[in-house]
Design an enzyme around this catalytic site. Structure first.
Site, PDB file in Angstrom:
ATOM      1  N   ALA A   1     -33.780  95.305  23.117  1.00 35.20           N
ATOM      2  CA  ALA A   1     -32.748  96.342  23.040  1.00 35.20           C
ATOM      3  C   ALA A   1     -31.951  96.547  24.329  1.00 35.20           C
ATOM      4  O   ALA A   1     -30.713  96.457  24.320  1.00 35.20           O
ATOM      5  CB  ALA A   1     -33.400  97.649  22.573  1.00 35.20           C
TER       6      ALA A   1
ATOM      7  N   ARG B   1     -26.127  92.418  15.643  1.00 34.20           N
ATOM      8  CA  ARG B   1     -27.490  92.737  15.200  1.00 34.20           C
ATOM      9  C   ARG B   1     -27.552  94.231  14.894  1.00 34.20           C
ATOM     10  O   ARG B   1     -26.998  95.050  15.616  1.00 34.20           O
ATOM     11  CB  ARG B   1     -28.534  92.357  16.251  1.00 34.20           C
ATOM     12  CG  ARG B   1     -28.621  90.865  16.544  1.00 34.20           C
ATOM     13  CD  ARG B   1     -29.798  90.515  17.460  1.00 34.20           C
ATOM     14  NE  ARG B   1     -31.077  90.639  16.759  1.00 34.20           N
ATOM     15  CZ  ARG B   1     -32.271  90.556  17.355  1.00 34.20           C
ATOM     16  NH1 ARG B   1     -32.308  90.388  18.682  1.00 34.20           N
ATOM     17  NH2 ARG B   1     -33.393  90.662  16.686  1.00 34.20           N
TER      18      ARG B   1
ATOM     19  N   ASP C   1     -37.003  99.282  19.649  1.00 34.98           N
ATOM     20  CA  ASP C   1     -35.593  98.933  19.466  1.00 34.98           C
ATOM     21  C   ASP C   1     -34.781 100.150  19.085  1.00 34.98           C
ATOM     22  O   ASP C   1     -33.556 100.167  19.276  1.00 34.98           O
ATOM     23  CB  ASP C   1     -35.467  97.842  18.399  1.00 34.98           C
ATOM     24  CG  ASP C   1     -36.082  96.550  18.896  1.00 34.98           C
ATOM     25  OD1 ASP C   1     -37.310  96.380  18.763  1.00 34.98           O
ATOM     26  OD2 ASP C   1     -35.344  95.732  19.476  1.00 34.98           O
TER      27      ASP C   1
ATOM     28  N   ASN D   1     -39.746  98.844  15.953  1.00 36.49           N
ATOM     29  CA  ASN D   1     -40.036  97.740  16.867  1.00 36.49           C
ATOM     30  C   ASN D   1     -40.286  96.478  16.058  1.00 36.49           C
ATOM     31  O   ASN D   1     -40.223  96.476  14.822  1.00 36.49           O
ATOM     32  CB  ASN D   1     -41.243  98.103  17.749  1.00 36.49           C
ATOM     33  CG  ASN D   1     -41.359  97.228  18.983  1.00 36.49           C
ATOM     34  OD1 ASN D   1     -40.409  97.058  19.734  1.00 36.49           O
ATOM     35  ND2 ASN D   1     -42.523  96.636  19.166  1.00 36.49           N
ATOM     36  N   LYS D   2     -40.575  95.389  16.774  1.00 43.75           N
ATOM     37  CA  LYS D   2     -40.763  94.111  16.103  1.00 43.75           C
ATOM     38  C   LYS D   2     -41.758  94.197  14.946  1.00 43.75           C
ATOM     39  O   LYS D   2     -42.780  94.878  15.058  1.00 43.75           O
ATOM     40  CB  LYS D   2     -41.255  93.083  17.137  1.00 43.75           C
ATOM     41  CG  LYS D   2     -41.407  91.667  16.639  1.00 43.75           C
ATOM     42  CD  LYS D   2     -40.169  91.122  15.961  1.00 43.75           C
ATOM     43  CE  LYS D   2     -38.952  91.228  16.834  1.00 43.75           C
ATOM     44  NZ  LYS D   2     -37.689  90.934  16.128  1.00 43.75           N
TER      45      LYS D   2
HETATM   46  C1  LIG Z   1     -37.496  96.503  25.276  1.00 49.25           C
HETATM   47  S1  LIG Z   1     -36.882  96.201  23.700  1.00 49.25           S
HETATM   48  C2  LIG Z   1     -37.929  94.914  23.230  1.00 49.25           C
HETATM   49  C3  LIG Z   1     -38.015  94.777  21.743  1.00 49.25           C
HETATM   50  O1  LIG Z   1     -36.988  93.913  21.223  1.00 49.25           O
HETATM   51  C4  LIG Z   1     -37.623  92.876  20.503  1.00 49.25           C
HETATM   52  O2  LIG Z   1     -36.897  92.466  19.386  1.00 49.25           O
HETATM   53  P1  LIG Z   1     -35.975  91.127  19.479  1.00 49.25           P
HETATM   54  O3  LIG Z   1     -36.724  90.126  20.294  1.00 49.25           O
HETATM   55  O4  LIG Z   1     -35.785  90.721  18.023  1.00 49.25           O
HETATM   56  O5  LIG Z   1     -34.669  91.571  20.106  1.00 49.25           O
HETATM   57  C5  LIG Z   1     -38.948  93.471  20.100  1.00 49.25           C
HETATM   58  O6  LIG Z   1     -38.813  94.406  19.045  1.00 49.25           O
HETATM   59  C6  LIG Z   1     -39.316  94.139  21.378  1.00 49.25           C
HETATM   60  O7  LIG Z   1     -40.354  95.069  21.328  1.00 49.25           O
END
Ligand SMILES: CSC[C@H]1O[C@H](OP(=O)(O)O)[C@H](O)[C@@H]1O
Length: 368
Positions: free
Chosen positions: A55, A90, A244, A254-255
């Site tokens: 994020a 996104r 996120d 979150n993921k």
């Molecule tokens: C510090 S935000 C990190 C957060 O973003 C990741 O998602 P993505 O790799 O798809 O952008 C994941 O949710 C992380 O925890």
């Protein structure tokens, strides 16, 4: 943070001032490749294709994307087009909209002739702010680790589990979930991290493990489904994940897979914290499960994996039948009731409306 004997941020202005440079994270951990973004579409592609992700880093890249767009055309129309183009990359991380809104608000009111430079300066300032914010998140989260360490025998590590990559590669620097870990390690506190591989894009295996290894933090890579077992056997003292988008009442998006870790943590009495800057709080949303848009990415991310062969060649291989339909949900939402607390730049608070309002009264009031 360090890669080998060099210090890096995840994003930085090019020396000649006409581009912004990023670490292309799709090439890690097998290669360190720097990509140059010279125009709006480069920034949009870097976000959409996850050359940069996380994020705060998505927000920082979007801010520079606006600056690159305004260099070629500083008009209101071009500003609006840049906003829409980047916003469409996104849907889930709120920092994207937060960053775009901030640039549009601060730069859009300026004379057209001043906009390009102002946007470039603002993007750089937002990056510096992010690094400082995450360092402060680290200080605030460090206290949690120190409290656990005091209950340990000398030399016995504090065992932390983290999911995906909420490290310095997900931000401009320090990370959110990893910032307390780095500070604890640097302070000499014995710490060990269980790193969830984090299917399907394996941000844990390829990014968090890469980060921790370069910083010398002891860690163990585990499959996503091992977390519950580790917690049942008392092998995890603390879970720290990123976010996120966190809602006004403390639900944490979150993921994908984070929710399942929170359930296992609750069942086993393991503290479960989310680390995030206030820019990741969406004050306009309360019920995260009902309201947060969950990105669905291409099925090939699930049906294929990318890795290095025994011959040192990075390849993509299929792991599912060609005829098999695939669903690829990129995030989930952990209800606030499963979150022990939120680690922010202003302190650690309860995952609740009151908790967030206590730390950020001026922002909570705006939404009242
Ligand atoms: C510090 S935000 C990190 C957060 O973003 C990741 O998602 P993505 O790799 O798809 O952008 C994941 O949710 C992380 O925890």
């Amino acid at each position: 943070m360090r890669i080998g004997d060099r210090d890096f941020r995840s994003i930085w202005p090019g020396e000649d001032g006409d581009c912004v440079e990023i670490i292309d994270q799709t090439k890690l951990p097998h290669a360190l490749e720097i990509a140059r973004l010279t125009r709006l579409d480069d920034a949009a592609k870097a976000i959409a294709d996850m050359w940069v992700r996380g994020a705060p880093l998505i927000g920082a890249t979007a801010a520079y994307g606006m600056a690159l767009a305004l260099r070629s055309d500083p008009s209101d129309a071009a500003l609006g087009h840049a906003y829409d183009t980047l916003h469409a990359t996104r849907p889930t991380a709120i920092n994207l909209r937060w960053a775009l809104d901030r640039v549009r608000q601060e730069v859009g009111r300026l004379p057209v002739s001043d906009r390009a430079q102002a946007a470039w300066t603002l993007a750089a300032r937002m990056c510096d702010e992010d690094a400082a914010t995450n360092r402060q998140i680290g200080e605030n989260g460090l206290a949690l680790i120190e409290a656990i360490a005091r209950e340990k025998s000398p030399g016995e590590p504090v065992n932390v589990l983290t999911h995906c990559n909420a490290g310095w590669l997900a931000t401009v620097d320090w990370g959110t979930a990893t910032a307390p870990i780095y500070l604890a390690h640097d302070k000499g506190i014995a710490i060990h991290v269980y790193v969830d591989e984090t299917r399907p894009r394996n941000q844990g295996a390829g990014l968090t493990a890469f980060e921790l290894g370069n910083h010398g933090v002891p860690h163990t890579l585990v499959v996503d489904n091992a977390g519950g077992h580790l917690m049942q056997h008392g092998m995890v003292d603390l879970c720290i994940v990123g976010s996120d988008r966190t809602t006004a009442r403390g639900d944490v998006c979150n993921k994908i897979g984070t929710y399942l870790k929170a359930l296992a943590a609750r069942d086993n009495g393991v503290p479960f914290y989310a680390a995030l800057p206030v820019s990741t709080v969406d004050w306009t949303v309360r019920d995260g499960v009902a309201e947060i848009p969950i990105e669905q990415r291409g099925g090939e991310e699930v049906s294929h994996v990318v890795g290095m062969s025994d011959h040192g060649v990075v390849e993509r291989v299929r792991i599912a039948p060609e005829t098999t339909p695939v669903a690829n949900y990129a995030f989930d939402v952990t209800p606030a009731r499963l979150v022990s607390g939120l680690i922010t730049e202003r302190g650690v608070c309860e995952a609740s409306e009151a908790g967030l309002a206590a730390l950020f009264p001026e922002l909570a009031r705006k939404q009242a």
